[in-house]
Design an enzyme around this catalytic site. Structure first.
Site, PDB file in Angstrom:
ATOM      1  N   LYS A 114       0.861  -1.181   0.000  1.00  0.00           N
ATOM      2  CA  LYS A 114       0.000   0.000   0.000  1.00  0.00           C
ATOM      3  C   LYS A 114       0.895   1.228   0.000  1.00  0.00           C
ATOM      4  CE  LYS A 114      -1.696   2.809   2.909  1.00  0.00           C
ATOM      5  NZ  LYS A 114      -1.705   4.052   2.068  1.00  0.00           N
ATOM      6  N   SER A 125       5.546   7.890  10.084  1.00  0.00           N
ATOM      7  CA  SER A 125       5.663   8.634  11.338  1.00  0.00           C
ATOM      8  C   SER A 125       5.676   7.700  12.550  1.00  0.00           C
ATOM      9  CB  SER A 125       4.493   9.611  11.476  1.00  0.00           C
ATOM     10  OG  SER A 125       3.292   8.916  11.753  1.00  0.00           O
ATOM     11  N   VAL A 179       1.942   6.793  13.764  1.00  0.00           N
ATOM     12  CA  VAL A 179       1.262   5.717  13.030  1.00  0.00           C
ATOM     13  C   VAL A 179       1.996   4.398  13.230  1.00  0.00           C
ATOM     14  CG1 VAL A 179       0.520   4.915  10.757  1.00  0.00           C
ATOM     15  CG2 VAL A 179       0.344   7.339  11.336  1.00  0.00           C
ATOM     16  N   GLY A 180       3.333   4.447  13.256  1.00  0.00           N
ATOM     17  CA  GLY A 180       4.102   3.229  13.487  1.00  0.00           C
ATOM     18  C   GLY A 180       3.756   2.561  14.804  1.00  0.00           C
ATOM     19  N   GLU A 208      10.243   1.558  10.180  1.00  0.00           N
ATOM     20  CA  GLU A 208      11.235   2.570   9.796  1.00  0.00           C
ATOM     21  C   GLU A 208      10.561   3.931   9.973  1.00  0.00           C
ATOM     22  OE1 GLU A 208      14.357   1.974   8.971  1.00  0.00           O
ATOM     23  OE2 GLU A 208      14.181  -0.211   8.981  1.00  0.00           O
ATOM     24  N   CYS A 229      13.745  11.715   6.244  1.00  0.00           N
ATOM     25  CA  CYS A 229      13.679  11.461   7.688  1.00  0.00           C
ATOM     26  C   CYS A 229      15.046  11.475   8.359  1.00  0.00           C
ATOM     27  CB  CYS A 229      12.968  10.138   7.959  1.00  0.00           C
ATOM     28  SG  CYS A 229      13.707   8.722   7.120  1.00  0.00           S
ATOM     29  N   GLU A 254      10.106  16.975  14.488  1.00  0.00           N
ATOM     30  CA  GLU A 254      10.450  16.756  13.087  1.00  0.00           C
ATOM     31  C   GLU A 254       9.593  17.672  12.206  1.00  0.00           C
ATOM     32  OE1 GLU A 254      11.356  12.945  10.190  1.00  0.00           O
ATOM     33  OE2 GLU A 254       9.656  12.809  11.575  1.00  0.00           O
TER      34      GLU A 254
END
Length: 490
Positions: A187, A241, A244-245, A262, A296, A393
């Site tokens: 996705k 992010s 969400v991770g 990651e 990142c 960030e």
């Protein structure tokens, strides 16, 4: 002057819509749901894509599960031959892929041509070759037992990718999984799905068996959640992010499914007085504007020894003011737009928050030369560790510059954040460089350079920046094989 859009690209983007790729063929979403993809350089529609959710993920996972036994049983050298055929097609179609990537993301066409497409293609070849010589059986020395470890692929692997490097992240993720004998469901970001779909088209042409690679376009709450929670997905990988991770890791934890995360970073560059200060400033400015700062691992905290501070800032400011901002397909462009208007407002919002928090603006954002599109100019702010621009960030061409007086103070400043992706040390004293680099908490620490990537060089994060392994190295390949102990008493 803008490059003309290639006929192959124009034909691909003209589809109404560009479909999902499931079980070896392109398919429209149930109910024919569609979404517009925006060109960041002008804010206008670029393409129309089919937009899916749980139903499309279900079809894709079913196809991947059905294709897995035969693909896993295919000898490694034969799998590698198919992947090399795909790499050949990627190379042959590099110009079209570079245009699609630049149009979709907004990055300079020269960057897509020189780095993104060739480096991602090299990754496919690297893992294809590695798979042929990998160790799939390891003997174990145990008294009175004949034993070995057998390494086998997991099955269906799910991948969720962000919008900043769609092509490279796709290659870095799925290449080791496919080479190891797994099948995959991808996705990509719904904001930048186009190069992934074009790769799927080329994969079919290369003879990758139906169901081995599947691509579903959708958002996180719909397609992403369905993929993460699907019971037939045996391994998950997410790039994006930390917020969400964490949610994806929680779902995988409940399912007891291994998950590679990651995540984001807030990289630091520690610049000492004895460094080549102008060179460090120029290289860090180049890193900051790479992909319009949407990287990142880029250093966005510049820690500069007090006695070199003014010289460094002057050199960095000069370098950033010379950046040529323009549309992605303009060959004079060195920095394109941000990916979206949401991202543009976010980046500029941090400047105002940093200023309100007591930061001193060293290079202000000004009105970009292009009225359309999602353009920003680079900016710098001086602030301490309490400033929001130091701590969060930003994901744009913006850095917080901070003074330090001693090695120990610099190390403490770097390590006080929860991020741990990539940092760099700048000094002519290589003994000190290594000592400081080893003291910084991160997955990677570079010396007199930033953003150093090569196949065979492990890259990954720790703490808030990720877990579950990295990318681009032999360890990445073995991440996609499960260990099974085989033992016979003697």
């Amino acid at each position: 002057m803008l490059d003309p859009i290639l006929p192959a690209v124009r034909e691909f983007l003209a589809q109404k819509p560009v479909p999902h790729f499931i079980n070896g063929r392109f398919q429209i979403a149930n109910g024919d749901v569609r979404q517009i993809v925006i060109n960041p350089s002008d804010g206008l529609p670029l393409a129309e894509v089919s937009f899916g959710g749980a139903a499309e993920v279900e079809r894709a996972v079913e196809a991947a599960a059905a294709a897995f036994p035969k693909w896993a049983a295919t000898p490694a050298n034969e799998r590698a031959a198919v992947l090399h055929r795909l790499a050949d097609l990627l190379q042959k179609n590099a110009a079209a892929l570079a245009q699609i990537e630049s149009l979709d993301v907004g990055k300079a066409i020269t960057a897509s041509e020189a780095f993104d497409i060739p480096f991602g293609t090299d990754g496919l070849r690297y893992f294809a070759d590695f798979s042929v010589h990998a160790q799939y059986s390891l003997p174990i020395a145990v008294r009175n037992i004949e034993a070995h470890i057998h390494r086998a692929p997991y099955g269906v692997c799910g991948f969720i990718f962000p919008w900043n490097f769609p092509f490279d992240l796709l290659m870095w993720g799925v290449a080791p999984a496919l080479a190891a004998g797994n099948t995959v469901v991808v996705k990509p970001s719904e904001v930048t799905p186009l190069s992934t779909l074009y790769v799927a088209k080329l994969a079919a042409e290369a003879g990758l068996p139906a169901g081995v690679l599947n691509v579903v376009i959708g958002d996180g709450p719909g397609a992403g959640a369905a993929l993460t929670s699907h019971p037939a997905v045996r391994r998950m990988s997410f790039t994006g992010s930390p917020e969400v991770g964490a949610r994806i890791g929680e779902v995988c934890g409940r399912r007891i499914v291994p998950c590679k995360l990651e995540l984001g970073g807030k990289g630091a560059a520690v610049v000492f007085r004895d460094a080549n200060v102008p060179d460090a400033a120029k290289k860090l400015a180049d890193a900051l504007t790479l992909n319009t700062g949407q990287v990142c691992c880029t250093a966005t905290r510049w820690l500069v020894e007090e006695s070199a501070f003014d010289e460094f800032v002057d050199a960095a400011r000069t370098a950033l003011q010379q950046v040529k901002i323009g549309p992605a397909l303009d060959r004079d462009t060195t920095m394109g737009p941000l990916v979206s208007e949401i991202q543009r407002k976010r980046v500029l919002g941090y400047l105002e928050k940093g200023r309100a928090g007591g930061g001193r603006v060293l290079l202000d954002a000004v009105k970009p030369p292009h009225p359309d599109g999602f353009f920003v100019t680079p900016w710098l702010i001086e602030g301490g560790a309490e400033n929001i621009c130091y701590r969060e960030e930003i994901f744009g061409p913006a850095a917080c510059v901070t003074r330090f007086q001693s090695e120990s103070q610099a190390v403490d400043l770097v390590n006080q954040l929860d991020y741990g992706l990539a940092n760099s040390v700048w000094t002519e004293d290589l003994v000190r460089a290594r000592r400081i680099a080893e003291s910084l908490i991160s997955g990677s620490a570079w010396i007199n350079a930033h953003n150093v990537f090569a196949y065979g060089l492990p890259y990954g994060g720790v703490n808030r920046s990720g877990l579950g392994g990295g990318v681009n190295s032999p360890a990445t390949f073995y991440d996609y094989l499960r260990d099974q102990t085989i033992a016979r008493p003697l």
